[in-house]
Each structure stands twice: as structure tokens, then as C-alpha cells.
Write a protein that holds these residues in place. Structure first.
Motif, short mmCIF file in Angstrom:
data_model
loop_
_atom_site.label_atom_id
_atom_site.label_comp_id
_atom_site.label_asym_id
_atom_site.label_seq_id
_atom_site.Cartn_x
_atom_site.Cartn_y
_atom_site.Cartn_z
N CYS A 20 0.85 -1.19 0.00
CA CYS A 20 0.00 0.00 0.00
C CYS A 20 0.88 1.25 0.00
O CYS A 20 1.77 1.39 0.85
N GLY A 21 0.60 2.15 -0.94
CA GLY A 21 1.45 3.31 -1.14
C GLY A 21 1.70 4.14 0.11
O GLY A 21 2.84 4.49 0.43
N SER A 22 0.64 4.44 0.85
CA SER A 22 0.81 5.32 2.00
C SER A 22 1.60 4.64 3.11
O SER A 22 2.26 5.31 3.91
N HIS A 42 5.53 4.54 1.59
CA HIS A 42 6.17 5.86 1.53
C HIS A 42 6.01 6.64 2.82
O HIS A 42 6.93 7.33 3.27
N GLY A 43 4.82 6.53 3.43
CA GLY A 43 4.57 7.26 4.66
C GLY A 43 5.48 6.81 5.79
O GLY A 43 6.11 7.62 6.48
N ARG A 90 1.34 15.67 11.18
CA ARG A 90 0.55 15.67 9.93
C ARG A 90 0.61 14.30 9.27
O ARG A 90 -0.39 13.75 8.81
N TRP A 91 1.81 13.74 9.21
CA TRP A 91 1.96 12.43 8.55
C TRP A 91 1.23 11.33 9.32
O TRP A 91 0.65 10.44 8.71
N GLN A 121 -2.12 11.48 8.15
CA GLN A 121 -2.29 11.06 6.75
C GLN A 121 -2.24 9.55 6.56
O GLN A 121 -2.91 9.02 5.68
N ILE A 122 -1.43 8.84 7.36
CA ILE A 122 -1.31 7.40 7.10
C ILE A 122 -2.38 6.57 7.82
O ILE A 122 -2.59 5.41 7.47
N ARG A 135 -5.06 3.98 6.17
CA ARG A 135 -4.80 4.00 4.73
C ARG A 135 -4.21 2.69 4.20
O ARG A 135 -3.86 2.60 3.04
N ALA A 170 -4.08 -1.77 3.97
CA ALA A 170 -4.95 -2.95 3.98
C ALA A 170 -4.89 -3.60 5.36
O ALA A 170 -5.81 -4.30 5.76
N TRP A 200 2.53 11.77 -0.56
CA TRP A 200 3.26 10.85 -1.44
C TRP A 200 2.48 10.55 -2.71
O TRP A 200 2.82 9.66 -3.47
N PHE A 225 -0.80 9.54 -2.95
CA PHE A 225 -1.85 8.52 -2.90
C PHE A 225 -3.16 9.13 -2.42
O PHE A 225 -3.16 10.02 -1.56
#
Ligand code: SF4
Ligand code: SF4
Lengths: 434, 66
Positions: A343-345, A348-349, A375-376, A379-380, A383, A385, B31, B33
Motif C-alpha cells: 500500500c502506497g501510504s 512511503h509514509g 501531519r503524517w 495522513q497514514i 490507509r 490494507a 506521497w 496517494f
């Protein structure tokens, strides 16, 4: 070899005395004959689920010991209600680095765990048991293999039980990951089906943690009333704590739920005035400041006051000479390296968070790094699976809160070059995903 | 009964077509997404939502009745 078992125990162990699970740990109890003498007979496995057994677990109020603290009886009910014969999976992946309780039970009380698996199989009407153990936990694997063989030397198994060696990854023990791997895929989480409906071989599947099943064995044998004589009304029974860090005797301890954390620390040779914080619940968990640790009790209900919970029962006392910022950065870097890369987040997150917390620890981060990290975290969350990003976000927030002053110092350029590393992190195992 | 956007984070490759087509409800994280707004999709936005779902190259996006 054939010989007979003597299942002759008519009286339960003294209700309020501990240990319960760990009473099987002394070497003399490890073989099947002494286990049977102590633990008695098993409920019969039939074709149909057995609501009487599920009800006993429900009345006991047992909750899962793998981290989710979900009602074990509700899980059983969902599986029993599914279409087709169920499968029981003993989840012994125990990927949490500081956790040792499941391996301990598998090594020292394998028959108790196997009894629990058979009792759970009887409860949900399963026709097979899979014991899934971390591929690198060789002692646990040997012990279970020996115990399964020993059983067969006395009597045929009521239903087939097999042992499998699971790839070593933090997320391998996540339920959907384990099911995917058992079905021939990679040991990575999925979001396609829920195991209780469609799990191993597309059948309803009950996955329970090793410790959870050991409790099931005792509940079925000695009854929910006996189980509830320790613990709190909302969280009855005992629980295993993997305790390490600034204590003289790091070990797995069995404590009543609701026990005072300060007392547990003292009894294991820790001194509160030498401890700067306590991590509870493993690397998805939270830090308690020393002040909070002094008054906390080991139950989810009480720990909720501090935004914390017991998780998988890991407790690590951070000694004063260690640096909470450095320790937190080490854990976040390890969590980032534990991603299943799907999963992208998450990928990278977690990498961004690991980089920035590492820079903070070295005194090289920009002054607004803490805000950026908050903040991060937001965001994650939610997000992925699986819950790896959520766990990392929770741990990150808790680190920033518990070590606020230290973080400020680091943001002004301080670093703790001499601080000892305390939290255990496994060497990166380059295991395959299959 | 309401319609909500749902995403499969494993399938999503993060090229952000959805955020371009449906900025009212889809934003991007640092990023690249997509972050979905969890509010139900009203009738006024349904067309846009459907267009974003149809445009996702890997079928990672769907409308779910909840
Ligand atoms: S959230 Fe991370 S660990 Fe979980 S499935 Fe996605 S990529 Fe893998
Ligand atoms: S269009 Fe599909 S693949 Fe692209 S970012 Fe949106 S959900 Fe992901």
C-alpha cells in the motif's frame, strides 16, 4: 509405544492462585501423562458446533491475547455460523520483537495449547487444526512436533492436527496474511475476504493466538466461574506479560488482569525512580510517562485513561539513561522496514516518518519536524490494507507526547550519542514471503 | 442507505487520476496517494464519482452502498 493416559483430575486448581497457564511450565509437567493428570480430559469434537462450549467461553469473558482484545466467544460464534466445516488455526507467529509469551507456552506447555486448539475445534465444529509457528522459532517448532507425536503414540487424534512454519515477518501473523499464506500465497495481508467467513481452503476459519487457546483449555476444563475468580469484572482472568527493560528479572509473568503496573515492575526488580517511561502493548502500543506508570493497572479499561491498552502484553521499562527519542526513532525505522510493500501510504509514509524521526534523534531535523510528523501520522491512519500504518501512527503520536521535552531539545540540535539502546529489535531477517 | 467511495489500497498505484477527476472528494497525501472523503456522495456529485471510478486504471476505486 502404547500406554494409557490417566485423566484423573477431579478438583480444579485453587481458584485464586496464580500462575495458571505457567503452572505447566516446570519441566516435570511438560509430557502428556503429567499434563493429562493435571489438566484432565478434553471435550469431545463432534460434527456440529458445540454452543455449550462457546457459552462457557462467553461467560468467562475471555478476550483475545494477540493484540486485538476481541471477544473470543464472538469470534467462535461467527465461525460456527459459517457455511461448511470450520478450520482452527493456532496463531503462533508472534512477530512482536519483545514478546516471548507464545513461544514460551509452545516450548514449555505445548499440550495445554493443543488442548485449547481441540476445545476450540469442538466449539466451532472444525475438522482440522493448523498450528502455525514462526519459521525461526526452532525450539517452539521442535516442541510442538514432539507433542503432536507424543499424542499420536497414545491415541489417534480426534481430528487431524498439523504444524506449519510461517515466514518470519512482522505482518505474517496478521489474520488475512496467515490465511493467504496457508492457501499457497505470500504471507502478506489482503482485503478480499474475512477469514471467519472464508479463510483456509475457503472455509470458515477461527484464528486464535496461542495464549488465548491456552486459556480456552482451562476455561473448558474448570469452568467460567473458576476463570473469573481472578481479574476484574470486565476483564476476568489472568494474562501473560512479556516484561523487559530496566528490571532485574526480565521474563514472562502471569498476572491477574487489573494488577498494578508499579507492583509488577517492583516484583521483577525494577525501580520506578530509575525508569523514565514504560512502553505498553509492543510496537503498536503507547508510552506511559513514569508518573502515569506509577498509577496504571494492567487492564485495557484502566489503560484507556492514558490512551493505551495491553495489546499483546509487552511491557518495557525504559531506564533513565536511555533516550526516548532515540528509542522511538529506532522502532519507527524498524516498523518502516516491516511493511509488506503493498500500500502506497504505508510504504512511503512509514519511510518518510522513519527518516524524519531518525534526523530528530541525531539533532539534524528542521525545527518544524514535530508538526510535520503529526501531519503524517494523520495522513497514514486508516490507509493500509492492514493496521501497520495505524499502529505506527499511534506509536509516533505517543512518542511525541511522552518525550515532548526531549524532542524539543533534539529539535534545537541536541543528540544523545552515548545513550544505550534498550528496545529489542530483531536483526533484519531476509526471509521470503512464502 | 448511502453511497460512499471506497479504495483498495493494495491495488491503487497512486497516479492520482481519481483526484484529478473528483477533487471535491478525493485529495492526495504527501506521497501522491488518494485520501477519500468518507461522507456519503449526494446526487449532485454522483456523476463525478462514477466518472472517477470508471477512470481508475486498476479498478481500485468503487462506490459502495453502506
Ligand atoms: S498497510 Fe503496509 S503492511 Fe499492511 S498490507 Fe499495506 S503495505 Fe502491507
Ligand atoms: S485512479 Fe485508481 S490507481 Fe489511480 S490513484 Fe486513484 S484509486 Fe489509485
Amino acid at each position: 509405544m502404547t500406554s494409557t493416559l490417566a485423566p484423573r483430575v477431579e478438583t480444579a486448581p485453587a481458584p485464586e492462585s496464580l500462575p495458571r497457564l505457567l503452572s505447566e511450565v516446570p519441566r516435570s509437567w511438560r509430557d502428556l501423562v503429567s499434563h493429562r493428570r493435571r489438566a484432565g480430559v478434553l471435550p469431545e469434537v463432534r460434527r456440529e458446533p458445540r454452543p455449550d462450549l462457546i457459552q462457557a467461553v462467553e461467560r468467562a469473558g475471555l478476550r483475545g491475547k494477540g493484540g486485538g482484545a476481541f471477544s473470543t466467544a464472538h469470534k467462535m460464534e461467527a465461525v460456527a455460523a459459517g457455511a461448511g466445516r470450520a478450520v482452527v488455526v493456532v496463531n503462533g507467529a508472534e512477530g512482536e520483537p519483545a514478546s516471548g509469551k507464545d513461544k514460551l507456552l509452545l516450548v514449555r506447555a505445548p499440550h495445554l495449547v493443543l488442548d485449547g486448539a481441540l476445545a476450540a475445534a469442538a466449539a466451532v465444529g472444525a475438522d482440522q487444526v493448523v498450528v502455525a509457528v514462526d519459521r525461526h522459532a526452532s525450539e517452539a517448532l521442535d516442541s510442538v512436533r514432539r507433542a503432536l507425536g507424543e499424542r499420536l503414540s497414545y491415541e489417534p487424534a480426534p481430528i487431524p492436527m498439523r504444524l506449519v512454519a510461517v515466514p518470519t515477518h512482522y505482518v505474517s501473523g496478521e489474520e488475512t496474511a496467515l490465511v493467504r499464506w496457508l492457501n499457497g500465497g505470500e504471507a502478506k495481508p489482503t482485503n478480499t475476504a474475512r477469514p471467519f467467513e472464508r479463510g483456509v481452503a475457503r472455509r470458515p476459519t477461527l484464528l486464535d493466538n496461542v495464549e488465548t487457546l491456552a486459556h480456552v483449555a482451562q476455561i473448558v476444563r474448570w469452568g467460567p466461574g473458576w476463570f473469573r475468580t481472578v481479574g476484574t469484572p470486565n476483564e476476568p482472568g489472568s494474562t501473560l506479560i512479556s516484561l523487559s527493560g530496566a528490571v532485574a528479572r526480565p521474563a514472562v509473568y502471569e498476572v491477574p488482569l487489573g494488577a498494578s503496573l508499579a507492583r509488577v515492575l517492583e516484583q521483577s526488580g525494577g525501580r520506578l525512580d530509575q525508569i523514565s517511561a514504560v512502553l505498553v502493548g509492543g510496537y503498536f502500543g503507547t508510552w506511559l510517562t513514569a508518573d502515569n506508570a506509577a498509577e496504571a493497572r494492567l487492564s485495557c479499561e484502566d489503560l484507556a485513561r492514558f490512551g493505551s491498552d495491553l495489546g499483546c502484553g509487552v511491557v518495557i521499562a525504559l531506564p533513565r539513561e536511555a533516550c526516548g527519542v532515540v528509542e522511538s526513532a529506532r522502532v519507527l525505522s524498524w516498523l518502516a522496514s516491516s511493511t509488506a510493500g503493498q500500500c502506497g501510504s504505508c510504504v512511503h509514509g512509514l519511510a518518510s516518518i522513519a527518516d524524519t524521526t531518525g534526523a530528530v534523534a541525531r539533532g539534524r531535523a528542521p525545527r518544524d519536524a514535530a508538526l510535520q510528523l503529526m501531519r503524517w501520522a494523520e495522513q497514514i491512519e486508516g490507509r493500509g490494507a492492514c493496521r501497520l500504518p495505524d499502529g505506527a501512527a499511534r506509536f509516533l503520536r505517543s512518542s511525541l507526547a511522552a518525550f515532548q521535552h526531549e524532542v524539543d531539545r533534539h529539535l534545537r540540535g541536541a543528540h544523545c550519542g552515548q545513550a544505550p539502546h534498550v528496545l529489542p529489535l530483531p536483526n533484519p531477517v531476509r526471509d521470503s514471503w512464502r | 442507505m448511502a453511497l460512499r467511495l471506497r479504495i483498495d489500497p493494495i491495488a491503487c498505484d497512486g497516479r492520482g487520476v481519481c483526484a484529478e477527476l473528483f477533487p471535491e472528494r478525493v485529495s492526495l497525501d504527501d506521497w501522491g496517494f488518494p485520501i477519500l472523503d468518507d461522507d456519503p456522495i449526494g446526487r449532485d456529485l454522483l456523476e463525478h464519482a462514477r466518472r472517477a471510478v470508471a477512470a481508475c486504471p486498476v479498478l481500485a476505486l468503487r462506490l459502495e452502498r453502506t
